[in-house]
Design an enzyme around this catalytic site. Structure first.
Site, mmCIF file in Angstrom:
data_model
loop_
_atom_site.group_PDB
_atom_site.id
_atom_site.type_symbol
_atom_site.label_atom_id
_atom_site.label_comp_id
_atom_site.label_asym_id
_atom_site.label_seq_id
_atom_site.Cartn_x
_atom_site.Cartn_y
_atom_site.Cartn_z
ATOM 1 N N CYS A 45 0.911 -1.175 -0.115
ATOM 2 C CA CYS A 45 0.051 -0.095 0.104
ATOM 3 C C CYS A 45 0.878 1.348 0.142
ATOM 4 O O CYS A 45 0.399 2.055 -0.717
ATOM 5 C CB CYS A 45 -1.023 -0.069 1.320
ATOM 6 S SG CYS A 45 -2.086 -1.335 1.275
HETATM 7 C C1 BEZ Z 1 0.472 -4.613 1.808
HETATM 8 O O1 BEZ Z 1 -0.022 -3.571 1.679
HETATM 9 O O2 BEZ Z 1 1.733 -4.964 1.666
HETATM 10 C C2 BEZ Z 1 -0.356 -5.708 2.133
HETATM 11 C C3 BEZ Z 1 -1.429 -5.576 2.845
HETATM 12 C C4 BEZ Z 1 -2.147 -6.552 3.135
HETATM 13 C C5 BEZ Z 1 -1.747 -8.041 2.924
HETATM 14 C C6 BEZ Z 1 -0.628 -8.116 2.447
HETATM 15 C C7 BEZ Z 1 0.091 -7.131 1.896
#
Ligand code: BEZ
Length: 212
Positions: A45
């Site tokens: 994110c």
């Molecule tokens: C991420 O944004 O890195 C992420 C968020 C939830 C699960 C896996 C990755």
């Protein structure tokens, strides 16, 4: 609620990192991109929001307003923004909805319980100036989106909204397009002064009409 292409994008009022937003009023006559993120302080994110901020000029050029959604609260978003700016070397220049009560996430069916009970998956809604949904995409939390692909799709949506054409596989802005099947050859001669090549009666190729 299942949202389909052509549906009116549901309106809402929400707290964001840039103040309270009434979605339809905020969109005005612009196109919109509403996209969800599983959670603050997560690696994928962080890169996605940074990339969107870095490409803000490209979204602006296309008259697209960008709005992110995450189910974390506003204080968390504001702390996270500092990290995004530091690590991705950008200035965050678009709002993130603090959707702690999951109002927007539920309205747009962004939580897929069989994938994750609590967090939103990565969905994208592209909305036209008529407030209708033009595109939906759903990615799992583990896969970051390709923002150049989103810009490419927006180029196609905007071109095909105003010209009687469709864009072929892997098309990019400036490349040849195909004439809509609903246009007969006589009409096509008038509409496409640059000419067209009839490969098959249903496959007619013409230069992109709105470029020199
Ligand atoms: C991420 O944004 O890195 C992420 C968020 C939830 C699960 C896996 C990755």
């Amino acid at each position: 609620m299942t949202l389909r292409l052509g549906d009116i994008a549901p309106d809402f009022t929400a707290e964001t990192t840039m103040g309270t937003i009434n979605f339809h009023e905020w969109l005005g006559n612009s196109w919109g991109m509403l996209f969800s993120h599983p959670a603050d302080f997560t690696p994928v994110c962080t890169t996605e929001l940074g990339r969107t901020a870095a490409l803000s000029g490209e979204f602006q050029k296309r008259n697209v307003k960008v709005l992110a959604v995450s189910v974390d609260p506003i204080d968390s978003h504001n702390d996270w923004i500092k990290d995004i700016e530091e690590t991705q070397n950008v200035k965050m220049n678009f709002p993130i909805i603090a959707d702690s009560d999951r109002k927007v996430a539920e309205l747009y069916d962004m939580i897929h319980p069989n994938a994750d009970e609590k967090f939103t998956v990565r969905t994208v809604f592209i909305i036209g100036p008529d407030k209708k949904i033009k595109l939906t995409l759903t990615y799992p939390p583990s896969t970051g989106r390709n923002f150049l692909e989103l810009l490419r799709v927006i180029d196609s949506l905007q071109l095909t909204a105003y010209h009687s054409v469709a864009t072929p596989a892997d098309w990019k802005h400036g490349e040849d397009v195909v004439i809509s099947p609903s246009i007969d050859n006589e009409t096509a001669k008038g509409k496409f002064p640059k000419g067209f090549k009839e490969v098959k009666p249903y496959l007619r190729i013409t230069p992109q009409p709105d470029v020199e």
